[in-house]
Enzyme design. Structure first.
Site, PDB file in Angstrom:
ATOM      1  N   ASN A  94       7.215  -1.868   8.912  1.00 25.14           N
ATOM      2  CA  ASN A  94       6.430  -0.651   8.657  1.00 25.14           C
ATOM      3  C   ASN A  94       5.023  -0.901   9.190  1.00 25.14           C
ATOM      4  O   ASN A  94       4.240  -1.618   8.571  1.00 25.14           O
ATOM      5  CB  ASN A  94       6.414  -0.368   7.143  1.00 25.14           C
ATOM      6  CG  ASN A  94       5.525   0.815   6.792  1.00 25.14           C
ATOM      7  OD1 ASN A  94       5.066   1.551   7.674  1.00 25.14           O
ATOM      8  ND2 ASN A  94       5.279   1.004   5.501  1.00 25.14           N
TER       9      ASN A  94
ATOM     10  N   LYS B 100       2.616   1.096   9.427  1.00 27.08           N
ATOM     11  CA  LYS B 100       1.566   1.901   8.769  1.00 27.08           C
ATOM     12  C   LYS B 100       0.647   2.490   9.841  1.00 27.08           C
ATOM     13  O   LYS B 100       1.126   2.826  10.921  1.00 27.08           O
ATOM     14  CB  LYS B 100       0.827   1.064   7.718  1.00 27.08           C
ATOM     15  CG  LYS B 100       1.810   0.350   6.781  1.00 27.08           C
ATOM     16  CD  LYS B 100       1.200  -0.248   5.557  1.00 27.08           C
ATOM     17  CE  LYS B 100       2.302  -0.906   4.735  1.00 27.08           C
ATOM     18  NZ  LYS B 100       1.845  -1.384   3.450  1.00 27.08           N
TER      19      LYS B 100
ATOM     20  N   HIS C 151       6.872   6.610   0.605  1.00 27.35           N
ATOM     21  CA  HIS C 151       6.188   5.312   0.502  1.00 27.35           C
ATOM     22  C   HIS C 151       5.084   5.430  -0.555  1.00 27.35           C
ATOM     23  O   HIS C 151       4.426   6.467  -0.660  1.00 27.35           O
ATOM     24  CB  HIS C 151       5.592   4.909   1.855  1.00 27.35           C
ATOM     25  CG  HIS C 151       5.105   3.499   1.848  1.00 27.35           C
ATOM     26  ND1 HIS C 151       3.911   3.140   1.277  1.00 27.35           N
ATOM     27  CD2 HIS C 151       5.676   2.349   2.292  1.00 27.35           C
ATOM     28  CE1 HIS C 151       3.759   1.820   1.387  1.00 27.35           C
ATOM     29  NE2 HIS C 151       4.816   1.325   2.000  1.00 27.35           N
TER      30      HIS C 151
ATOM     31  N   GLU D  17       2.157   4.422  -0.722  1.00 23.64           N
ATOM     32  CA  GLU D  17       0.824   4.798  -0.241  1.00 23.64           C
ATOM     33  C   GLU D  17       0.727   6.318  -0.100  1.00 23.64           C
ATOM     34  O   GLU D  17      -0.326   6.902  -0.343  1.00 23.64           O
ATOM     35  CB  GLU D  17       0.534   4.090   1.093  1.00 23.64           C
ATOM     36  CG  GLU D  17       0.228   2.612   0.870  1.00 23.64           C
ATOM     37  CD  GLU D  17       0.588   1.694   2.028  1.00 23.64           C
ATOM     38  OE1 GLU D  17       0.800   2.186   3.151  1.00 23.64           O
ATOM     39  OE2 GLU D  17       0.657   0.470   1.795  1.00 23.64           O
TER      40      GLU D  17
ATOM     41  N   GLU E 267      10.199  -1.111  -3.606  1.00 27.35           N
ATOM     42  CA  GLU E 267       8.933  -1.770  -3.289  1.00 27.35           C
ATOM     43  C   GLU E 267       8.022  -1.719  -4.514  1.00 27.35           C
ATOM     44  O   GLU E 267       7.350  -0.703  -4.744  1.00 27.35           O
ATOM     45  CB  GLU E 267       8.235  -1.044  -2.132  1.00 27.35           C
ATOM     46  CG  GLU E 267       9.029  -1.004  -0.858  1.00 27.35           C
ATOM     47  CD  GLU E 267       8.107  -0.761   0.343  1.00 27.35           C
ATOM     48  OE1 GLU E 267       7.933  -1.688   1.144  1.00 27.35           O
ATOM     49  OE2 GLU E 267       7.557   0.341   0.451  1.00 27.35           O
TER      50      GLU E 267
ATOM     51  N   GLY F 271       1.284  -5.516   0.168  1.00 26.65           N
ATOM     52  CA  GLY F 271       0.030  -5.904   0.812  1.00 26.65           C
ATOM     53  C   GLY F 271      -0.829  -6.830  -0.030  1.00 26.65           C
ATOM     54  O   GLY F 271      -2.008  -7.025   0.255  1.00 26.65           O
TER      55      GLY F 271
ATOM     56  N   SER G 279       5.249  -7.756   0.465  1.00 23.94           N
ATOM     57  CA  SER G 279       4.852  -9.118   0.843  1.00 23.94           C
ATOM     58  C   SER G 279       6.021  -9.994   1.282  1.00 23.94           C
ATOM     59  O   SER G 279       6.007 -11.207   1.059  1.00 23.94           O
ATOM     60  CB  SER G 279       4.055  -9.787  -0.287  1.00 23.94           C
ATOM     61  OG  SER G 279       2.864  -9.057  -0.539  1.00 23.94           O
TER      62      SER G 279
ATOM     63  N   GLY H  15       5.725  -4.920   5.873  1.00 27.55           N
ATOM     64  CA  GLY H  15       4.468  -4.377   6.391  1.00 27.55           C
ATOM     65  C   GLY H  15       3.745  -5.406   7.237  1.00 27.55           C
ATOM     66  O   GLY H  15       3.997  -5.571   8.432  1.00 27.55           O
ATOM     67  N   GLY H  16       2.833  -6.139   6.607  1.00 23.65           N
ATOM     68  CA  GLY H  16       1.959  -7.076   7.310  1.00 23.65           C
ATOM     69  C   GLY H  16       2.684  -7.992   8.286  1.00 23.65           C
ATOM     70  O   GLY H  16       2.253  -8.172   9.430  1.00 23.65           O
TER      71      GLY H  16
HETATM   72  P1  PGA Z   1       3.716  -5.539   2.954  1.00 29.32           P
HETATM   73  O1  PGA Z   1       4.053  -3.955   3.025  1.00 29.32           O
HETATM   74  O2  PGA Z   1       4.909  -6.260   3.540  1.00 29.32           O
HETATM   75  O3  PGA Z   1       2.484  -5.699   3.796  1.00 29.32           O
HETATM   76  O4  PGA Z   1       3.522  -5.879   1.525  1.00 29.32           O
HETATM   77  C1  PGA Z   1       5.333  -3.478   2.726  1.00 29.32           C
HETATM   78  C2  PGA Z   1       5.352  -1.973   2.763  1.00 29.32           C
HETATM   79  O5  PGA Z   1       4.360  -1.341   2.373  1.00 29.32           O
HETATM   80  O6  PGA Z   1       6.349  -1.371   3.180  1.00 29.32           O
END
Ligand code: PGA
Length: 249
Positions: free
Chosen positions: A16, A18, A105, A107, A172, A178, A211, A232-233
């Site tokens: 992802n 973002k 999501h 966010e 999640e 994050g 994460s 994500g990251g």
């Molecule tokens: P993250 O993000 O791996 O950076 O924690 C996951 C996500 O928001 O889908």
């Protein structure tokens, strides 16, 4: 392309991005994937995908078309077309190569105040227009600390997931996104089992997100009810992303 939805033994690993990314980033993925798999090479044992910012979807077709990466987007409209300024129809995304779309999501639940009912409508429109919705759910830290995690997550399953048809769930925990604080394999497995139990289809694919990286992916993906990851990251760099693929059990 290799999108095996039903065979849970082969994980889906979805990056992802973002609101990150560029043509140069797509080019760096193309280079690293070509070095690894050859041009037009296929990938066995997993589906690897990127949930791209809308604007990168079209150029991605020229840049990473010969890699085994599947592409999707990060949100979509609940409408098919018409007077909806600024919205992206799943039909348009599908016509430009998207195979899946993230909906709900956390966010977006927080920043765009998306509610379960709207998320469900988006997922159902996506299904109708040929995209696989990946419905994101998860509890906050306060909800977990007050013992409400399972209640909240199962309510989201009930209220945000399509009534029928094909879809994927991404669990999640908000406190793990994050933050570098990953759910323990036991915490994640327990929630995934509860989600599966609540779902109409006992073979539904359930991804873990929060994460995930190459140091923790193996143990998470070894759990019987964890069928992949939403990353994500660690999906912003092709080497980090491939390291998760390589660490799968
Ligand atoms: P993250 O993000 O791996 O950076 O924690 C996951 C996500 O928001 O889908």
């Amino acid at each position: 392309m290799h999108e095996n939805i039903t065979n849970r033994a082969e994980p889906w690993l979805i990056g992802n991005w973002k609101m990150n990314g560029s043509l140069e980033m797509l080019e760096s993925f193309e280079l690293v994937f070509r070095q690894r798999f050859g041009s037009g090479g296929s990938l066995k044992g997993a589906t690897l995908g990127l949930a791209l910012p809308d604007l990168l979807l079209y150029p991605s077709q020229g840049i990473i078309a010969n890699t085994p990466l599947t592409v999707g987007i990060q949100s979509c409209s609940k409408w098919v077309d018409g007077a909806h300024t600024g919205e992206t129809s799943p039909a348009m995304a599908g016509a430009l190569g998207a195979k899946f779309v993230l909906v709900g999501h956390s966010e977006r639940r927080v920043n765009q105040i998306e509610k379960d009912e709207e998320i469900k409508a988006k997922a159902e429109t996506a299904q109708t227009l040929g995209l696989i919705p990946i419905v994101c759910i998860g509890e906050t830290l306060a909800e977990r600390e007050s013992g409400l995690a399972q209640e909240v997550v199962l309510r989201q399953v009930n209220d945000s997931c399509p009534a029928s048809g094909t879809y994927i769930v991404a669990y999640e925990p908000v406190w793990a996104i994050g933050t570098g604080k990953v759910a323990t394999p036991q915490q994640a497995q327990e929630m995934h089992a509860a989600i599966r139990d609540k779902s109409k289809d006992s073979q539904i694919r359930i991804l873990y997100g929060g994460s995930m990286n190459s140091s923790n992916a193996r143990e998470l993906l070894s759990q019987p009810d964890i069928d992949g990851g939403l990353i994500g990251g660690a999906s912003l760099n092709p080497h980090d992303f491939l390291a998760i693929f390589d660490s799968r059990p």
